[in-house]
Design a protein around this motif. Structure first.
Motif, PDB file in Angstrom:
ATOM      1  N   CYS A   1       0.828  -1.216   0.000  1.00 51.00           N
ATOM      2  CA  CYS A   1       0.000   0.000   0.000  1.00 51.00           C
ATOM      3  C   CYS A   1       0.857   1.259   0.000  1.00 51.00           C
ATOM      4  O   CYS A   1       0.489   2.267  -0.604  1.00 51.00           O
ATOM      5  N   LEU A   2       1.991   1.200   0.679  1.00 52.35           N
ATOM      6  CA  LEU A   2       2.900   2.350   0.671  1.00 52.35           C
ATOM      7  C   LEU A   2       3.371   2.630  -0.751  1.00 52.35           C
ATOM      8  O   LEU A   2       3.455   3.767  -1.190  1.00 52.35           O
ATOM      9  N   LYS A   3       3.686   1.564  -1.447  1.00 52.07           N
ATOM     10  CA  LYS A   3       4.172   1.709  -2.821  1.00 52.07           C
ATOM     11  C   LYS A   3       3.130   2.358  -3.713  1.00 52.07           C
ATOM     12  O   LYS A   3       3.473   3.018  -4.679  1.00 52.07           O
ATOM     13  N   ALA A   4       1.861   2.130  -3.367  1.00 50.44           N
ATOM     14  CA  ALA A   4       0.781   2.664  -4.190  1.00 50.44           C
ATOM     15  C   ALA A   4       0.574   4.163  -3.963  1.00 50.44           C
ATOM     16  O   ALA A   4      -0.150   4.812  -4.709  1.00 50.44           O
ATOM     17  N   LEU A   5       1.208   4.715  -2.905  1.00 45.77           N
ATOM     18  CA  LEU A   5       1.034   6.155  -2.647  1.00 45.77           C
ATOM     19  C   LEU A   5       1.840   6.976  -3.653  1.00 45.77           C
ATOM     20  O   LEU A   5       2.817   6.492  -4.220  1.00 45.77           O
TER      21      LEU A   5
ATOM     22  N   VAL B   1       0.632  14.157   4.290  1.00 42.54           N
ATOM     23  CA  VAL B   1       0.524  13.209   5.410  1.00 42.54           C
ATOM     24  C   VAL B   1      -0.930  12.752   5.539  1.00 42.54           C
ATOM     25  O   VAL B   1      -1.214  11.550   5.611  1.00 42.54           O
ATOM     26  N   ARG B   2      -1.836  13.726   5.515  1.00 43.39           N
ATOM     27  CA  ARG B   2      -3.244  13.400   5.730  1.00 43.39           C
ATOM     28  C   ARG B   2      -3.767  12.485   4.611  1.00 43.39           C
ATOM     29  O   ARG B   2      -4.348  11.437   4.880  1.00 43.39           O
ATOM     30  N   ARG B   3      -3.494  12.887   3.373  1.00 41.50           N
ATOM     31  CA  ARG B   3      -3.999  12.080   2.249  1.00 41.50           C
ATOM     32  C   ARG B   3      -3.311  10.721   2.194  1.00 41.50           C
ATOM     33  O   ARG B   3      -3.948   9.715   1.897  1.00 41.50           O
ATOM     34  N   GLY B   4      -2.020  10.729   2.487  1.00 45.58           N
ATOM     35  CA  GLY B   4      -1.276   9.467   2.477  1.00 45.58           C
ATOM     36  C   GLY B   4      -1.877   8.474   3.458  1.00 45.58           C
ATOM     37  O   GLY B   4      -2.075   7.300   3.134  1.00 45.58           O
ATOM     38  N   LEU B   5      -2.179   8.975   4.670  1.00 50.12           N
ATOM     39  CA  LEU B   5      -2.741   8.086   5.697  1.00 50.12           C
ATOM     40  C   LEU B   5      -4.102   7.550   5.263  1.00 50.12           C
ATOM     41  O   LEU B   5      -4.402   6.365   5.441  1.00 50.12           O
ATOM     42  N   MET B   6      -4.916   8.432   4.715  1.00 54.35           N
ATOM     43  CA  MET B   6      -6.258   7.998   4.330  1.00 54.35           C
ATOM     44  C   MET B   6      -6.209   7.002   3.166  1.00 54.35           C
ATOM     45  O   MET B   6      -6.969   6.043   3.123  1.00 54.35           O
ATOM     46  N   ARG B   7      -5.269   7.210   2.255  1.00 56.87           N
ATOM     47  CA  ARG B   7      -5.146   6.241   1.156  1.00 56.87           C
ATOM     48  C   ARG B   7      -4.616   4.906   1.657  1.00 56.87           C
ATOM     49  O   ARG B   7      -5.042   3.847   1.178  1.00 56.87           O
TER      50      ARG B   7
ATOM     51  N   THR C   1      -7.577   3.091   3.149  1.00 55.89           N
ATOM     52  CA  THR C   1      -8.438   2.506   2.123  1.00 55.89           C
ATOM     53  C   THR C   1      -7.798   1.255   1.527  1.00 55.89           C
ATOM     54  O   THR C   1      -8.429   0.213   1.355  1.00 55.89           O
ATOM     55  N   CYS C   2      -6.506   1.384   1.239  1.00 57.83           N
ATOM     56  CA  CYS C   2      -5.784   0.273   0.614  1.00 57.83           C
ATOM     57  C   CYS C   2      -5.725  -0.942   1.538  1.00 57.83           C
ATOM     58  O   CYS C   2      -5.793  -2.077   1.078  1.00 57.83           O
ATOM     59  N   LEU C   3      -5.624  -0.682   2.859  1.00 54.98           N
ATOM     60  CA  LEU C   3      -5.469  -1.794   3.806  1.00 54.98           C
ATOM     61  C   LEU C   3      -6.788  -2.403   4.234  1.00 54.98           C
ATOM     62  O   LEU C   3      -6.811  -3.482   4.832  1.00 54.98           O
TER      63      LEU C   3
ATOM     64  N   TRP D   1      -5.436   1.985  13.957  1.00 54.92           N
ATOM     65  CA  TRP D   1      -4.299   2.618  13.272  1.00 54.92           C
ATOM     66  C   TRP D   1      -2.977   1.986  13.671  1.00 54.92           C
ATOM     67  O   TRP D   1      -2.059   1.878  12.857  1.00 54.92           O
ATOM     68  N   GLU D   2      -2.878   1.565  14.926  1.00 51.93           N
ATOM     69  CA  GLU D   2      -1.647   0.877  15.347  1.00 51.93           C
ATOM     70  C   GLU D   2      -1.474  -0.412  14.554  1.00 51.93           C
ATOM     71  O   GLU D   2      -0.378  -0.760  14.133  1.00 51.93           O
TER      72      GLU D   2
END
Lengths: 182, 259
Positions: free
Chosen positions: A128-132, A168-174, A177-179, B47-48
């Motif tokens: 999912c990180l890679k997809a950001l 940061v905000r968008r990255g976390l939300m994506r 969703t991905c997870l 989140w954790e």
């Protein structure tokens, strides 16, 4: 060590079994010390936080609920919280100003993404990180691995604070969703 | 901000709390909400679970052997501390009552709670269990106008130490409520945290005795008048070498005026 084994050691630790606690420490402390060192960038601080975190793990082992999170997740959160609290202290000196510790660990570091892929636990999150988008990924990773605040991120990335906050905000939300299970 | 009815905001703050970008007073405030709100704790936990696996990307580094030694010592100390605790059951119930301490900590008008606490603080150590009704009967006029603070462990919310000083006195009375807070080969340093995030001022070291007094650098009205909260940090023996907290902040509590 398998998560189930760690969970069994945590359960025994909750019963004040010192031998189990020592085995738990031996199985998990190097990883958690790495996490603390990366965020705090000073060995003495990382030692202090690690010590404090394990005393807390000993005292709170009975509150660990196996169904809710993996043992390493639970312990990592304790260590990271301690590190972030430590960084919150007023009048913080600048740790590792010349970057020596970061450099020292960097050389043994093939890059977090590659390292992540080698770990079974982290496969989903690394995918999912890679997809950001690049900047989102960079901001989230710097914040997570190095404990940087928004302002510090802006400094490190040489980008405006507002943009960094958005990434940061968008990255976390994506990531969320991905997870989340489809 | 009515935060409970905004699940999106909750989720965003929880995410940044876990990631670590929620900092300073916002982090402290969030942690306060976290203590009160089981639903929010679940959001944080989710989140954790999402982010903690990232830690697998950090190379493991073997900690020096002294770390385990220190952990062993600390938990041995705690176990012994727990064994030594011989508070009478009646007063233990009172000290351990969460609601009681919450009220004391949160209510600025918690006069009844402060009164009860103050009397217990200043009362000489009773040989046997002191029945609570007897304490409450003491008339309020006997209490001097004072500053109070109860410091607690933010994780367990357990009160560990209480301090009080009469307005015009420079004696800060300290009473330890939890024996297990004493750490071998370390000092616990008490700090005044000024409003607006100014630099903490040391009030001295918490002594080994359960009750003792610290000398303030002036009457409490001057030294504690503008202080909304106190904190205890873990320091090398003899206290912080720098004049500012150098170790982790272990306990905190609001400092309130009673008069």
């Amino acid at each position: 060590m398998e998560p189930d084994d760690l969970a069994a050691l945590l359960a025994a630790t909750a019963r004040q079994d010192r031998t189990a606690f020592e085995r738990l420490y031996r199985a998990s402390s190097a990883k958690l010390f790495g996490v603390a060192l990366r965020i705090l960038r000073r060995e003495d601080w990382a030692e202090e936080v690690l010590q404090d975190a394990y005393v807390s793990i000993w005292n709170r082992a009975s509150t660990y609920t196996p169904g809710l999170s993996a043992p390493m997740t639970w312990m990592t959160s304790i260590v990271r919280n301690r590190c972030l609290d430590w960084l919150r202290r007023p009048q913080m000196e600048v740790a590792d100003e010349d970057g020596a510790i970061v450099e020292a660990t960097e050389s043994a570091w093939s890059g977090p993404l590659e390292q992540l892929e080698q770990s079974r636990d982290a496969q989903a999150v690394s995918r999912c990180l890679k997809a950001l988008e690049g900047k989102q990924r960079q901001a989230v990773m710097l914040a997570f691995f190095e404990g940087l605040s928004h302002t510090e991120l802006a400094g490190r990335m040489r980008e405006p604070l507002g943009s960094v906050k958005t990434w940061v905000r968008r990255g976390l939300m994506r990531l969320k969703t991905c997870l989340s299970p489809a | 901000m009515d935060f409970r009815h905004k699940p999106e905001l909750q989720d965003r703050l929880a995410a940044e709390y876990v990631l670590g970008t929620l900092r300073g007073p916002a982090r402290a405030r969030f942690r306060h909400w976290l203590r009160e709100d089981a639903g929010l704790r679940q959001v944080v936990q989710a989140w954790e679970v999402r982010l903690s696996p990232l830690a697998a990307g950090v190379p493991a580094v073997e900690p020096p052997r002294r770390v385990w030694k220190a952990i062993e010592e600390a938990i041995t100390e705690r176990q012994m501390g727990a064994g030594r605790a011989t508070q009478p059951a009646a007063s233990r119930g009172l000290w351990d009552s969460l609601a009681f301490w919450r009220n004391l900590g949160l209510a600025t008008s918690g006069a009844a709670a402060a009164l009860l606490a103050a009397l217990t603080l200043f009362a000489p150590e009773a040989p046997g269990p002191a029945p609570a009704p007897q304490i409450v009967r003491v008339p309020a006029e006997t209490l001097p106008a004072s500053y109070f603070a109860v410091l607690s462990d933010p994780r367990t919310q357990k009160p560990v130490l209480m301090v009080a000083a009469a307005r015009h006195s420079d004696q800060l009375m300290v009473k330890r409520l939890d024996e297990s807070i004493v750490v071998a080969e370390r000092s616990l340093e008490l700090w005044a945290l000024p409003a607006g995030g100014g630099a903490p001022r040391s009030l001295g070291l918490v002594a080994a005795q359960a009750r003792h007094a610290l000398k303030l650098q002036g009457p409490a009205d001057r030294t504690l008048g503008e202080i909304p909260a106190l904190a205890i940090s873990l320091e090398p023996v003899g206290g912080s070498p720098t004049g500012a907290p150098t170790g982790p902040v272990l306990y905190t509590g609001p400092c309130i005026k009673y008069w």
